[in-house]
Design a protein around this motif. Structure first.
Motif, short mmCIF file in Angstrom:
data_model
loop_
_atom_site.label_atom_id
_atom_site.label_comp_id
_atom_site.label_asym_id
_atom_site.label_seq_id
_atom_site.Cartn_x
_atom_site.Cartn_y
_atom_site.Cartn_z
N ARG A 260 -2.45 -5.71 -8.45
CA ARG A 260 -3.30 -6.71 -9.11
C ARG A 260 -2.53 -8.01 -9.35
O ARG A 260 -3.10 -9.11 -9.29
CB ARG A 260 -3.83 -6.14 -10.42
N ASN A 261 -1.23 -7.90 -9.62
CA ASN A 261 -0.43 -9.08 -9.94
C ASN A 261 0.07 -9.83 -8.69
O ASN A 261 0.62 -10.92 -8.81
CB ASN A 261 0.79 -8.66 -10.78
N LYS A 262 -0.12 -9.22 -7.53
CA LYS A 262 0.29 -9.91 -6.31
C LYS A 262 -0.65 -11.07 -6.01
O LYS A 262 -1.86 -10.99 -6.23
CB LYS A 262 0.29 -8.94 -5.12
N LYS A 263 -0.10 -12.14 -5.47
CA LYS A 263 -0.92 -13.29 -5.13
C LYS A 263 -1.77 -13.01 -3.90
O LYS A 263 -2.94 -13.34 -3.83
CB LYS A 263 -0.02 -14.51 -4.86
N GLU A 264 -1.13 -12.39 -2.88
CA GLU A 264 -1.84 -12.18 -1.62
C GLU A 264 -2.45 -10.77 -1.59
O GLU A 264 -1.96 -9.85 -2.23
CB GLU A 264 -0.89 -12.36 -0.42
N SER A 265 -3.53 -10.61 -0.83
CA SER A 265 -4.14 -9.30 -0.67
C SER A 265 -3.33 -8.48 0.33
O SER A 265 -2.61 -9.03 1.16
CB SER A 265 -5.59 -9.44 -0.17
N SER A 266 -3.43 -7.16 0.25
CA SER A 266 -2.66 -6.31 1.15
C SER A 266 -3.58 -5.29 1.81
O SER A 266 -4.61 -4.91 1.25
CB SER A 266 -1.56 -5.58 0.37
N ASN A 267 -3.19 -4.87 3.01
CA ASN A 267 -3.97 -3.85 3.72
C ASN A 267 -3.55 -2.47 3.24
O ASN A 267 -2.89 -1.69 3.93
CB ASN A 267 -3.76 -3.97 5.23
N THR A 268 -3.91 -2.15 2.00
CA THR A 268 -3.68 -0.84 1.42
C THR A 268 -4.98 -0.38 0.77
O THR A 268 -5.89 -1.19 0.51
CB THR A 268 -2.58 -0.86 0.34
N MET A 269 -5.07 0.92 0.51
CA MET A 269 -6.26 1.43 -0.17
C MET A 269 -6.44 0.76 -1.53
O MET A 269 -7.55 0.36 -1.90
CB MET A 269 -6.15 2.95 -0.37
N ILE A 270 -5.35 0.64 -2.28
CA ILE A 270 -5.45 0.01 -3.60
C ILE A 270 -5.90 -1.43 -3.46
O ILE A 270 -6.75 -1.91 -4.23
CB ILE A 270 -4.10 0.09 -4.34
N GLY A 271 -5.35 -2.14 -2.48
CA GLY A 271 -5.73 -3.53 -2.27
C GLY A 271 -7.21 -3.68 -1.98
O GLY A 271 -7.90 -4.54 -2.56
N HIS A 272 -7.74 -2.83 -1.10
CA HIS A 272 -9.17 -2.90 -0.77
C HIS A 272 -10.04 -2.53 -1.97
O HIS A 272 -11.08 -3.18 -2.21
CB HIS A 272 -9.48 -1.96 0.40
N LEU A 273 -9.63 -1.51 -2.71
CA LEU A 273 -10.44 -1.09 -3.86
C LEU A 273 -10.42 -2.14 -4.97
O LEU A 273 -11.44 -2.35 -5.65
CB LEU A 273 -9.92 0.25 -4.38
N LEU A 274 -9.30 -2.83 -5.16
CA LEU A 274 -9.25 -3.89 -6.17
C LEU A 274 -10.10 -5.08 -5.76
O LEU A 274 -10.68 -5.77 -6.61
CB LEU A 274 -7.80 -4.33 -6.40
N SER A 275 -10.18 -5.34 -4.46
CA SER A 275 -11.07 -6.41 -3.99
C SER A 275 -12.52 -6.07 -4.33
O SER A 275 -13.29 -6.94 -4.76
CB SER A 275 -10.92 -6.59 -2.47
N SER A 276 -12.90 -4.81 -4.13
CA SER A 276 -14.25 -4.38 -4.48
C SER A 276 -14.46 -4.40 -5.99
O SER A 276 -15.57 -4.63 -6.47
CB SER A 276 -14.52 -2.97 -3.94
N GLN A 277 -13.39 -4.17 -6.75
CA GLN A 277 -13.49 -4.17 -8.21
C GLN A 277 -13.92 -5.53 -8.73
O GLN A 277 -14.64 -5.62 -9.73
CB GLN A 277 -12.14 -3.76 -8.82
N GLU A 278 -13.51 -6.59 -8.05
CA GLU A 278 -13.87 -7.94 -8.51
C GLU A 278 -15.37 -8.18 -8.47
O GLU A 278 -15.92 -8.84 -9.34
CB GLU A 278 -13.14 -8.97 -7.64
N SER A 279 -16.04 -7.62 -7.46
CA SER A 279 -17.48 -7.85 -7.34
C SER A 279 -18.31 -6.74 -8.00
O SER A 279 -19.43 -6.98 -8.42
CB SER A 279 -17.88 -7.95 -5.86
N GLN A 280 -17.75 -5.52 -8.07
CA GLN A 280 -18.49 -4.40 -8.67
C GLN A 280 -17.58 -3.64 -9.65
O GLN A 280 -17.21 -2.48 -9.41
CB GLN A 280 -18.99 -3.44 -7.59
#
Length: 495
Positions: A260-280
């Motif tokens: 969550r504290n990283k500036k850039e997004s990453s191709n990891t499961m956590i990264g993808h799930l946190l991206s979805s967390q922002e909208s849902q």
């Protein structure tokens, strides 16, 4: 006065136990039931391991559909393909719940992970996320580079050990464990926690992770008798479960916060799930993300490592099968390039070897227990609600009425007989079947194919390969596999 209160409390617990054991609903046509003891029921019969063989022995004596009691918990034991199919088709919704245990409370984030949660909206949300965000073909394909890179690390390690001239002895179990655990954790968080190649910070983190997982591996079905015998709950200590659960929660939360504290997004499961967390945010809470990580770890690591070891054990025991796989690979792929993941679909005999390995050695021989939500019928027998369903996949896979020469390793049996999804069930059946079958197929097919393509394999000495089973919910070989290997010419062209 204090002693009197304690005695009254114990008497109360005893009376409750008696009520649960002897004043249950009377069934018109219950399944056969082996003799049981007061208070503990049939638990005394489970002392002998492995569990699936003990339960298979009971089924051979009393029938393929049995009623058991684990303490106060009624259990339905199913050991035939027809009964299993009835449970997971006609009665699929009835048996869609899971048994809640002390382990699933403290290690399964209060029973909220996909493998332990009750059937309902929460589980459907988890299943949707798993199918679309974690284990879909698109998402698995996006991690092709991770699987390939970890497999190449395994090949290079073997090449360094084996050399080109003489056969060298290797122990395969730790290598398979390193491969599968690193594949899953790199998919989850982009880090390797096993083997070499850590930076300074990651080494300490990796050590901490391995310590937690080693502690978790000590728990299994029956780790806490209080789950089944109410009287024992007075004496049961949840402290060890709670302590490990708190470590696990803090570790996974740390991974989430780091992403969550990283500036850039990453191709990891956590990264993808946190991206979805922002909208849902309501569907992708931190708690849900931690549970999904845990489920992926449990389902995708040791199970695949154990299957690889069993497969190589049978190939070394039956060298004619090993040679047949090698010939298929040389004819279909050639000797100028390595197998790619997409090539595995062309290698039908290799797939047959994997299917036969899963038939003889399903990673979870008893699958995961289910729990009935209401009364139902199975095989004409009455089954009450709140009954734990145990399906002996190991017994079904060795049923002589379904399989010719069922105890022999014969990949050829699948050549003209497509895999029947109701008699070969290593990943379970119905709506709560394991959603990770696609990922397992990718790991098993690519790894096994490359091991055969790149190395010559032989037994150590003249002794037969020992195929006895070890202990555990996920059943390994009792004796770790040692083999001799030598790099084939293709290795020098690649490395």
């Amino acid at each position: 006065m204090e002693d009197k209160v304690i005695n009254i409390f114990y008497l109360f617990i005893f009376l409750i136990t008696l009520k649960l054991l002897f004043f249950r609903k009377r069934l018109k046509n219950p399944p056969p039931c082996p003799p049981s003891l007061p208070i503990i029921g049939n638990l005394y019969q489970l002392r002998k391991q492995p569990l699936h063989r003990t339960l298979h022995g009971l089924s051979q004596k009393y029938g393929p559909i049995l009623s058991l009691r684990f303490g106060s918990q009624p259990v339905l034991l199913v050991s035939s393909a027809s009964a299993a199919e009835e449970c997971f088709t006609k009665n699929d919704i009835v048996f869609a719940n899971r048994l809640h245990s002390t382990a699933s409370k403290y290690l399964g984030f209060n029973h909220t992970i996909i493998t332990a949660s009750s059937y309902g909206d929460h589980w459907r949300n988890l299943r949707r996320i798993s199918s679309l965000e974690i284990l879909s073909n698109h998402r698995l394909n996006s991690f092709l580079g991770v699987r390939k890179d970890e497999t190449m690390k395994l090949l290079r390690k073997l090449a360094r050990i084996s050399g080109k001239e003489d056969l060298r002895k290797v122990e395969l179990r730790p290598m398979f464990t390193e491969l599968t655990f690193n594949v899953v954790m790199r998919m989850v968080c982009g880090k390797r926690y096993y083997g070499e190649e850590f930076d300074g910070t990651n080494a300490e983190e990796a050590k901490k992770f391995r310590e937690i997982m080693n502690e978790i591996s000590q728990f299994g079905l029956g780790s806490n008798l209080g789950d089944f015998v109410p009287l024992f709950r007075v004496f049961s200590s949840h402290k060890k479960f709670r302590k490990v659960g708190e470590k696990l929660d803090a570790f996974f939360q740390g991974l989430i916060d780091e992403h969550r504290n990283k500036k850039e997004s990453s191709n990891t499961m956590i990264g993808h799930l946190l991206s979805s967390q922002e909208s849902q945010p309501e569907y992708y809470t931190d708690q849900i993300i931690k549970g999904l990580i845990m489920a992926l770890y449990v389902a995708g690591t040791e199970t695949s490592a154990v299957t690889l070891e069993w497969a190589m054990s049978h190939l070394l025991k039956q060298t004619e099968v090993l040679e047949k796989v090698r010939i298929e690979i040389d004819m279909e792929i050639g000797e100028e390039r390595l197998i790619e993941e997409a090539d595995v679909t062309k290698l039908q005999y290799l797939q047959n070897v994997i299917s036969e390995t899963l038939r003889l050695h399903p990673p979870l021989p008893m699958l995961l227990p289910h729990l009935s939500s209401q009364d139902c019928k199975v095989g004409g027998y009455d089954v009450p609600g709140n009954t734990m369903l145990m399906v002996n996949a190991w017994a079904i896979h060795r049923d002589p009425e379904l399989w010719a020469d069922p105890t022999s390793f014969k990949p050829e049996r699948f050549e003209n007989d497509p895999v029947d999804g109701h008699k070969l069930i290593p990943f379970g059946l119905g709506r709560r079947a394991c959603p990770g079958a696609g990922m397992a197929d990718r790991i098993l097919g690519l790894t096994l194919g490359l091991l055969i393509q790149c190395f010559e394999w032989k037994r150590v000495g003249e002794e037969e390969i020992d195929l006895s089973e070890g202990r555990g919910t996920i059943v390994p070989k009792a004796i770790p596999l040692e083999a001799q290997c030598k790099a084939r010419p293709i290795v020098s062209k690649i490395f």
